[in-house]
Design a protein around this motif. Structure first.
Motif, PDB file in Angstrom:
ATOM      1  N   TYR A  42     -10.617  -3.092  -0.144  1.00 43.51           N
ATOM      2  CA  TYR A  42      -9.913  -1.952  -0.745  1.00 43.51           C
ATOM      3  C   TYR A  42      -9.512  -2.350  -2.147  1.00 43.51           C
ATOM      4  N   LEU A  43      -9.036  -1.371  -2.921  1.00 44.22           N
ATOM      5  CA  LEU A  43      -8.744  -1.549  -4.346  1.00 44.22           C
ATOM      6  C   LEU A  43      -7.280  -1.236  -4.607  1.00 44.22           C
ATOM      7  N   THR A  44      -6.660  -2.012  -5.502  1.00 40.34           N
ATOM      8  CA  THR A  44      -5.311  -1.688  -5.965  1.00 40.34           C
ATOM      9  C   THR A  44      -5.346  -1.498  -7.472  1.00 40.34           C
ATOM     10  N   LEU A  45      -4.518  -0.575  -7.952  1.00 37.32           N
ATOM     11  CA  LEU A  45      -4.431  -0.237  -9.371  1.00 37.32           C
ATOM     12  C   LEU A  45      -2.977  -0.339  -9.794  1.00 37.32           C
ATOM     13  N   ASP A  46      -2.718  -1.135 -10.813  1.00 37.12           N
ATOM     14  CA  ASP A  46      -1.347  -1.393 -11.260  1.00 37.12           C
ATOM     15  C   ASP A  46      -1.170  -0.956 -12.708  1.00 37.12           C
ATOM     16  N   ARG A  47      -0.082  -0.218 -12.948  1.00 38.69           N
ATOM     17  CA  ARG A  47       0.318   0.081 -14.324  1.00 38.69           C
ATOM     18  C   ARG A  47       1.612  -0.669 -14.610  1.00 38.69           C
ATOM     19  N   ARG A  48       1.546  -1.595 -15.569  1.00 37.68           N
ATOM     20  CA  ARG A  48       2.723  -2.352 -15.981  1.00 37.68           C
ATOM     21  C   ARG A  48       2.860  -2.248 -17.492  1.00 37.68           C
ATOM     22  N   ASP A  49       4.016  -1.815 -17.923  1.00 36.64           N
ATOM     23  CA  ASP A  49       4.283  -1.644 -19.358  1.00 36.64           C
ATOM     24  C   ASP A  49       3.190  -0.800 -20.014  1.00 36.64           C
TER      25      ASP A  49
END
Length: 479
Positions: free
Chosen positions: A452-459
């Motif tokens: 599976y895939l994870t998507l992260d938005r940081r700053d």
């Protein structure tokens, strides 16, 4: 007809996202409950919401409760003695998960649960450590290929279909299919690993062929336009709306582009993020992937000024190797022609080249607008991979493929073959070459492991990571 799967206790809540507006999450909680039982109300800080029955079956009732939560950290709802926290902050740092291919074509309901749902268990653990705000399902949430078994009209589908079935037999087939779809969805939502996640993370779902039947839309018109074929599609569509979106034909959530449901594409606009999910099945034929409604939706999104990042969900990969070459070889070999439908499903099919170029130009137009970027998310191929389309000074289109969370991986030899095919390159827009790339940390272009895939938005910056069944976590990929 007796159902093999008996619903003995309430199933749910399955948390679905209807929309986001005015700082609120508009949610739906779905329940599948034995006949005669009313599920308890959902308790919120400002009161309670009683579920409403939206579909009746012979032995079960489907209930839905629509309610709102503030789109900020610390939101939760309470049901039947349990608190369900929801990571509702959509404005700052954000985590998304993407899954696809939650099953297999043959014998999926007979698989041992802990093996089948091993990657769901990992996703559950990950959410406990760092919560996800949304769960994106990229197609084949259920494998409905066997729902046609057990009925005289559809037992040989799609190889043979009766020419003129009696009205009584067709009515019986519709009832059979309706019950079989309930059986599939109930089994899926009762499994403890996905059930835990889906009660706490709002889901957004896009369908693909196995949610209907293998190859729907790429089968010959004599099959899909037959009375049996139309009964299969109608039952699948009703089940898709009911169990994947918590709605019926007359009350589609506001994120759907067409309130009348001629196609089931939807879009969601959040702070600095848009999620676009065209319907690649409802209007599909052997010559067309989308009809006028789907293209109107995509053109409207291309024309929209939406600063930030766009996640474009394409249930079949938008960027891929030269499948048209493989398709030509298979059509020329009689014993391989049975695989033609699988290849015709792809954007890269010779039959869809005009549409493929059209879609790529629309996505390129989106990226060329100031302050906008696009990432394509895909599943369907039971492998993990990524691709890049070079847009020169305008940047790149990244495609991330995560497939499947439950479908076991094909042989590594198939992954190596596709990797070799990808060396030929594929440039439907000659000025914007497409290249298949290996996942970070992987040696080969296609990885044959469940994932599976994870998507992260940081700053304000996005990155992606794959969770691979054997290899573990990939290093982050900047988007």
């Amino acid at each position: 007809m007796k159902m093999a799967f008996q619903i003995l206790r309430p199933i749910g809540p399955v948390l679905l996202l209807d929309d986001v507006s005015d700082g609120m999450l508009h949610l739906a909680a779905l329940f599948i409950v034995p006949k005669g039982i009313t599920p308890p109300a959902i308790h919120l800080p400002g009161g309670q919401v009683a579920p409403q029955a939206i579909a009746e079956y012979g032995t079960a009732t489907v209930w839905r409760a629509r309610f709102d939560l503030p789109a900020h950290a610390g939101a939760s709802y309470h049901w039947n003695g349990t608190d369900y926290p929801v990571a509702g902050d959509m404005a700052g740092d954000l985590r998304l998960a993407y899954v696809s291919c939650n099953g297999e074509e043959i014998g999926d309901m007979d698989r041992e649960g802990s093996e089948r749902n091993a990657m769901w268990a990992r996703l559950r653990t990950e959410h406990r450590d760092r919560p996800f705000a949304l769960l994106l399902h990229g197609g084949d949430q259920v494998y409905a290929d066997e729902v046609t078994h057990g009925h005289t009209l559809s037992r040989d589908w799609p190889d043979e279909v009766p020419d003129d079935p009696a009205p009584e037999a067709l009515a019986d087939l519709r009832a059979h299919l309706r019950d079989r779809f309930l059986e599939r969805y109930a089994a899926l939502y009762a499994a403890p690993e996905p059930a835990w996640v889906m009660a706490r993370v709002p889901s957004l779902m896009q369908w693909d062929d196995h949610d209907i039947c293998d190859g729907w839309g790429s089968l010959r018109a004599s099959r899909t336009h037959s009375q049996v074929g139309q009964a299969v599609f109608a039952a699948a569509r009703q089940a898709f709306l009911l169990f994947q979106h918590g709605c019926t034909d007359n009350d589609l959530p506001r994120r759907f582009a067409d309130p009348q449901g001629s196609h089931l594409g939807w879009r969601l606009h959040l702070p600095d993020l848009s999620i676009i999910a065209p319907d690649l099945r409802s209007e599909r034929s052997r010559r067309n992937i989308m009809g006028q409604g789907g293209w109107d939706m995509m053109q409207a999104e291309a024309d929209r000024d939406a600063p930030g990042h766009r996640m474009l969900m394409s249930s079949v990969p938008l960027l891929g190797p030269r499948m048209s070459l493989l398709e030509a070889v298979m059509v020329a070999i009689p014993r391989m022609q049975k695989y033609e439908d699988d290849l015709r499903d792809q954007w890269q099919s010779r039959a869809h080249r005009r549409e493929w170029r059209r879609m790529l130009r629309l996505v390129r137009d989106m990226i060329r607008k100031k302050g906008q970027s696009v990432t394509a998310l895909s599943g369907e191929i039971h492998l993990a991979t990524r691709a890049v389309m070079d847009l020169g000074p305008d940047g790149q289109l990244h495609q991330l493929v995560a497939s499947g969370i439950a479908h076991r991986a094909p042989p590594r030899g198939w992954a190596r073959f596709l990797g070799a095919l990808s060396f030929l390159g594929e440039d439907p827009l000659p000025e914007n070459p497409i290249r298949i790339r290996a996942l970070p940390g992987q040696a080969h272009r296609y990885t044959a492991e469940r994932n599976y895939l994870t998507l992260d938005r940081r700053d304000g910056r996005w990155s992606a990571e794959w969770e691979l069944e054997d290899s573990g976590r990939t290093p982050p990929l900047a988007l």
